[in-house]
Scaffold this motif. Structure first.
Motif, PDB file in Angstrom:
ATOM      1  N   UNK A  61     -26.163   3.794 -54.661  1.00 49.64           N
ATOM      2  CA  UNK A  61     -26.772   4.363 -56.063  1.00 49.64           C
ATOM      3  C   UNK A  61     -26.691   5.322 -57.227  1.00 49.64           C
ATOM      4  N   UNK A  62     -24.823   5.040 -57.183  1.00 51.45           N
ATOM      5  CA  UNK A  62     -24.204   6.114 -58.438  1.00 51.45           C
ATOM      6  C   UNK A  62     -23.581   4.935 -59.222  1.00 51.45           C
ATOM      7  N   UNK A  63     -24.564   5.604 -60.629  1.00 54.78           N
ATOM      8  CA  UNK A  63     -24.345   5.308 -61.674  1.00 54.78           C
ATOM      9  C   UNK A  63     -21.972   5.249 -62.312  1.00 54.78           C
ATOM     10  N   UNK A  64     -21.069   4.532 -62.121  1.00 56.52           N
ATOM     11  CA  UNK A  64     -20.344   3.904 -62.289  1.00 56.52           C
ATOM     12  C   UNK A  64     -19.922   3.508 -63.566  1.00 56.52           C
ATOM     13  N   UNK A  65     -19.638   4.571 -65.115  1.00 55.76           N
ATOM     14  CA  UNK A  65     -19.224   4.215 -66.015  1.00 55.76           C
ATOM     15  C   UNK A  65     -17.676   3.321 -66.134  1.00 55.76           C
ATOM     16  N   UNK A  66     -17.455   2.805 -66.700  1.00 53.80           N
ATOM     17  CA  UNK A  66     -15.618   2.580 -66.982  1.00 53.80           C
ATOM     18  C   UNK A  66     -16.250   2.220 -68.980  1.00 53.80           C
ATOM     19  N   UNK A  67     -15.476   3.547 -69.300  1.00 55.93           N
ATOM     20  CA  UNK A  67     -15.892   4.227 -70.983  1.00 55.93           C
ATOM     21  C   UNK A  67     -14.546   3.232 -71.583  1.00 55.93           C
ATOM     22  N   UNK A  68     -15.395   2.890 -72.863  1.00 55.63           N
ATOM     23  CA  UNK A  68     -14.623   2.142 -73.645  1.00 55.63           C
ATOM     24  C   UNK A  68     -13.524   2.252 -74.195  1.00 55.63           C
ATOM     25  N   UNK A  69     -12.571   3.574 -74.290  1.00 60.90           N
ATOM     26  CA  UNK A  69     -11.804   4.360 -73.893  1.00 60.90           C
ATOM     27  C   UNK A  69     -10.401   3.561 -72.678  1.00 60.90           C
ATOM     28  N   UNK A  70     -10.741   2.805 -72.299  1.00 60.89           N
ATOM     29  CA  UNK A  70     -10.104   2.255 -71.173  1.00 60.89           C
ATOM     30  C   UNK A  70      -9.071   0.682 -71.742  1.00 60.89           C
ATOM     31  N   UNK A  71      -7.661   1.222 -71.742  1.00 58.71           N
ATOM     32  CA  UNK A  71      -6.821   0.198 -72.538  1.00 58.71           C
ATOM     33  C   UNK A  71      -5.457   0.970 -71.187  1.00 58.71           C
ATOM     34  N   UNK A  72      -5.102  -0.526 -70.642  1.00 51.17           N
ATOM     35  CA  UNK A  72      -3.815  -0.250 -69.394  1.00 51.17           C
ATOM     36  C   UNK A  72      -3.380  -1.365 -69.944  1.00 51.17           C
ATOM     37  N   UNK A  73      -2.308  -1.492 -70.982  1.00 49.27           N
ATOM     38  CA  UNK A  73      -1.236  -2.508 -70.733  1.00 49.27           C
ATOM     39  C   UNK A  73      -0.729  -2.908 -69.844  1.00 49.27           C
ATOM     40  N   UNK A  74       0.271  -4.140 -69.738  1.00 52.33           N
ATOM     41  CA  UNK A  74       1.245  -4.801 -68.451  1.00 52.33           C
ATOM     42  C   UNK A  74       2.127  -4.010 -68.000  1.00 52.33           C
ATOM     43  N   UNK A  75       3.042  -3.488 -69.240  1.00 53.74           N
ATOM     44  CA  UNK A  75       4.086  -2.190 -69.194  1.00 53.74           C
ATOM     45  C   UNK A  75       3.548  -1.103 -69.052  1.00 53.74           C
ATOM     46  N   UNK A  76       2.624  -0.677 -67.318  1.00 52.08           N
ATOM     47  CA  UNK A  76       2.599   0.568 -67.044  1.00 52.08           C
ATOM     48  C   UNK A  76       3.145   1.823 -67.286  1.00 52.08           C
TER      49      UNK A  76
END
Length: 510
Positions: free
Chosen positions: A387-402
């Motif tokens: 019952x928790x609202x989990x939001x993944x923001x639009x700013x999320x971005x992770x390239x392959x070379x982390x």
């Protein structure tokens, strides 16, 4: 050929006994020899002193000059001889005629011995065999007032008397030697018992083999081993040095991590963190030696694997829940078709699917790492179930070379999201996740609706064993933020917490 005892204690006792007997016997012989030498020297000094004293006495010269030497000097010399215990005192004329003698019958007879040095004015000592047998004698000249030699004094002690004096000291020397031997044997017997107790009756070869095996095991075991005693660190094996990054050479308690510096026996499977490792520590007291044995196992790789497995497990659970939900929805769709309402069935079937697919597509496009995608989708499903609202923001971005490895990303993000879902406000439960890497900077930010932590609480939360959960954090053993802090420190990043639009925890890696 004598055979030494089997045990180390018995061999030590036998060798010490042999050495002590040799030393005591040599010492006793030297004592006897020294007693004889000192006795002879004392006798020489005694007879010399008596002879010189009588020769220098004015009454002696006066008696000789008056012609009354025999009747005047005989009683005097006998009194002196008896009081001093020497063999004889003979006063004679320069031509050897005796004025006094121990045997009165020898008075008037010629003196037997060397007198030439005395006639030349010297005091002379010799060993000579006279009427009383072999003796040590001293001859001193008697001078008149004008300095002329008018007589001689010979005082002597027989060698038999000297031997008797020397033999009288044997008993004392033998007694002292026997006492020394007895005391020494008592001491080495006590040492034998102590060594026997400490070595458990093992032979030297057995002790050597045991030490070789002990040394080989210490260097070959895959667990770290440290032995602590009252004096500090008694033993550290190679694996413990590697796991704790200890320097070469002797180790003190100050070199150990803080959690090992105190005395805390009885610890079982306690998880501890260093700068780059997750360790499992056990501590056991050894009452017999008042020491403590510490064993250390490396759990670093296992901890990372467990974190990744936990994320996959969460994803699997969410898929299972979705499958169960999909079955219910499928029954609803079938029923709507059977009821002759196909348009409503299609609308109902595609509405939820589109939302789920949209979330999967958006996360997959933003994040290149499959393990992290699985973690985010799994946490989203878990949050939905709770019952928790989990939001993944639009700013999320992770390239392959982390900047972090997949295991490190799963550990950091998984623990932060778990903590956020546990801490969020139950009246308004929400969690917001942002993962962004750009310009060689990775930022992971997790916010929740909870009250947040003050600086002291946040500092304690980064230490092993602390948990803000009401159940004490048994499921996570209080390792969440501590594991995150370990990875952040390893990469020289920062971990911060503040309360703005919610409780926000931010990890920054450059």
């Amino acid at each position: 050929m004598a055979v030494l005892p089997r045990s180390l204690a018995g061999q030590a006792f036998a060798l010490q006994a042999a050495v002590i007997m040799l030393v005591v016997m040599a010492g006793s012989a030297l004592a006897l020899f020294d007693a004889k030498r000192q006795g002879d020297e004392a006798a020489r000094q005694q007879v010399t002193a008596i002879a010189v004293a009588l020769a220098d006495a004015p009454s002696t010269a006066e008696a000789i000059e008056t012609g009354n030497a025999a009747p005047v000097l005989q009683p005097v010399t006998e009194a002196i001889r008896k009081s001093t215990g020497i063999a004889f005192i003979t006063i004679m004329a320069p031509d050897r005629t005796r004025f006094t003698h121990t045997n009165p019958e020898q008075i008037g007879q010629k003196y037997i011995g060397t007198i030439e040095p005395a006639l030349r004015g010297q005091t002379y000592t010799e060993v000579y065999t006279g009427t009383l047998g072999p003796s040590v004698r001293t001859i001193a000249p008697i001078r008149s007032e004008r300095g002329q030699i008018i007589g001689l004094v010979a005082a002597g002690i027989t060698l038999e008397s000297l031997s008797a004096r020397w033999r009288s000291q044997w008993l004392m020397i033998v007694g002292v030697a026997a006492g020394a031997l007895a005391l020494s044997f008592v001491g080495i017997w006590a040492i034998r018992r102590r060594v026997l107790h400490q070595t458990h009756g093992l032979a030297p070869d057995e002790l050597r083999v045991m030490y070789d095996h002990h040394d080989a095991i210490l260097h070959s075991v895959s667990e770290g081993l440290i032995v602590l005693d009252r004096n500090g660190v008694a033993l550290v094996n190679d694996e413990a040095r590697r796991l704790l990054a200890l320097p070469a050479g002797p180790i003190t308690r100050a070199d150990l991590p803080e959690f090992l510096r105190g005395n805390d026996p009885g610890v079982r499977d306690e998880v501890r963190l260093t700068d780059d490792r997750v360790l499992v520590v056990n501590r056991s007291a050894v009452s017999a030696s008042e020491s403590e044995v510490v064993t250390i196992r490396d759990r670093t790789e296992l901890q990372g694997a467990l974190g990744e497995l936990s994320s996959l497990q969460g994803f699997t659970d969410s898929l299972r829940a979705q499958a169960h939900e999909s079955a219910n929805k499928l029954h609803t769709v079938v029923t709507l078709v059977e009821m002759g309402r196909p348009d409503e069935a299609v609308k109902f079937a595609t509405q939820e699917l589109a939302l789920s697919q949209q979330l999967v597509d958006r996360v997959s496009d933003a994040v290149s790492e499959p393990a992290l995608v699985a973690l985010l989708l799994g946490k989203t499903a878990e949050a939905d179930e709770r019952g928790i609202e989990l939001t993944i923001t639009e700013e999320t971005h992770l390239p392959a070379e982390a900047l972090l490895s997949p295991q490190e990303m799963v550990t950091v993000l998984g623990n932060l999201v778990d903590n956020a879902m546990d801490a969020c406000d139950r009246d308004d439960p929400w969690v917001e996740v942002t993962v962004n890497q750009s310009d060689e900077r990775l930022q992971i930010q997790v916010a929740d609706s909870g009250p947040g932590m003050d600086p002291d609480t946040f500092a304690r939360a980064r230490q092993r064993g602390y948990s803000t959960k009401s159940d004490g954090g048994a499921g996570h053993q209080g390792l969440g933020l501590a594991l995150v802090a370990q990875i952040v420190n390893r990469h020289g990043g920062t971990l911060s917490a503040d309360v703005t639009y919610g409780s926000v925890v931010t990890v920054t890696i450059r």
